[in-house]
Design a protein around this motif. Structure first.
Motif, short mmCIF file in Angstrom:
data_model
loop_
_atom_site.label_atom_id
_atom_site.label_comp_id
_atom_site.label_asym_id
_atom_site.label_seq_id
_atom_site.Cartn_x
_atom_site.Cartn_y
_atom_site.Cartn_z
N UNK A 69 0.85 -1.20 0.00
CA UNK A 69 0.00 0.00 0.00
C UNK A 69 0.89 1.25 0.00
N UNK A 70 1.93 1.24 0.83
CA UNK A 70 2.87 2.36 0.84
C UNK A 70 3.53 2.54 -0.51
N UNK A 71 3.92 1.44 -1.14
CA UNK A 71 4.51 1.49 -2.47
C UNK A 71 3.53 2.13 -3.46
N UNK A 72 2.26 1.72 -3.39
CA UNK A 72 1.23 2.28 -4.28
C UNK A 72 1.03 3.78 -4.01
N UNK A 73 1.09 4.18 -2.75
CA UNK A 73 0.97 5.60 -2.43
C UNK A 73 2.11 6.37 -3.09
N UNK A 74 3.32 5.84 -3.02
CA UNK A 74 4.47 6.49 -3.65
C UNK A 74 4.38 6.50 -5.16
N UNK A 81 -1.08 12.38 -1.23
CA UNK A 81 -0.91 11.72 0.06
C UNK A 81 0.56 11.40 0.37
N UNK A 82 1.29 10.87 -0.59
CA UNK A 82 2.68 10.49 -0.36
C UNK A 82 3.55 11.65 0.07
N UNK A 83 3.38 12.78 -0.60
CA UNK A 83 4.18 13.97 -0.27
C UNK A 83 3.88 14.46 1.15
N UNK A 84 2.62 14.40 1.56
CA UNK A 84 2.26 14.81 2.92
C UNK A 84 2.94 13.92 3.96
N UNK A 85 2.94 12.62 3.73
CA UNK A 85 3.55 11.69 4.68
C UNK A 85 5.06 11.90 4.73
N UNK A 86 5.69 12.02 3.58
CA UNK A 86 7.14 12.22 3.52
C UNK A 86 7.53 13.54 4.20
N UNK A 87 6.78 14.60 3.97
CA UNK A 87 7.08 15.89 4.60
C UNK A 87 6.86 15.84 6.11
N UNK A 88 5.89 15.07 6.56
CA UNK A 88 5.64 14.92 8.00
C UNK A 88 6.88 14.40 8.71
N UNK A 89 7.60 13.50 8.04
CA UNK A 89 8.80 12.92 8.63
C UNK A 89 10.08 13.70 8.32
N UNK A 90 9.96 14.84 7.65
CA UNK A 90 11.10 15.70 7.42
C UNK A 90 11.94 15.35 6.20
N UNK A 91 11.43 14.52 5.30
CA UNK A 91 12.17 14.16 4.11
C UNK A 91 11.81 15.02 2.89
#
Length: 193
Positions: A69-74, A81-91
């Protein structure tokens, strides 16, 4: 409060729905959820050491499926959605650098980061975003997640009674250590590429 939560999880471990809860946490942690499956796997294994290997298998399979599912999000939803999650973790600022690292060291990125306290969802989402081979992503996820959960199961199976006694006597200290590992993982996710 910690004691009540710990006692509740230990009591819950004998219920038929406990493996399902472990599967749900392991699945969602690989794509969107913050809490690692160790939070359930450890007390469940301490309560039922005879099921240590079963719990490790459940966590591995659910984590790899959640990783898809994470792979599909990316791969499909990175711009939302993927960009929001990545930015949340500081990447957010390091995505291009991370993508370049995948081109040269993709296997090692998945293997090493899948074992560390760095949130695995960063690996899964970035793998999809970087168009990393889905076949190798699955194979390496099985290896790294399986190693993590089966190693934990082996340690708890071998040191189970002593570990349970240690945890129950020093629950606050153990929880503080566990939170420190999560914070270290988040900090590492923000500053290491």
């Amino acid at each position: 409060m910690l004691r009540k939560l710990y006692d509740w999880i230990i009591a819950y471990s004998s219920k038929p729905s406990a493996p399902w809860a472990l599967a749900i946490v392991a699945f969602t942690e690989s794509s969107v959820f913050l809490v690692p499956p160790d939070v359930l796997q450890v007390p469940m294994t301490l309560a039922r050491p005879d099921k240590a290997w079963r719990y490790a298998l459940i966590a591995t399979v659910a984590s790899v499926l959640g990783g898809l599912v994470g792979y599909a999000i990316g791969a499909l939803l990175y711009d939302s959605l993927g960009k929001l999650i990545i930015e949340f973790y500081g990447y957010g600022q390091k995505v291009d650098q991370f993508r370049a690292a995948y081109a040269h060291y993709g296997h090692w990125v998945i293997l090493l980061k899948g074992l560390t306290p760095i949130p695995y969802k960063l690996v899964t989402i970035t793998s999809g975003f970087a168009n990393y081979s889905l076949f190798w992503f699955i194979v390496l996820s099985i290896i790294t997640r399986g190693a993590r959960f089966f190693l934990l199961a082996a340690l708890l199976h071998y040191f189970g009674p002593a570990a349970r006694e240690f945890i129950e006597k020093r629950l606050g200290l153990v929880m503080l250590g566990f939170l420190a590992v999560i914070v270290i993982g988040l900090v590492a996710a923000a500053y290491l590429a």
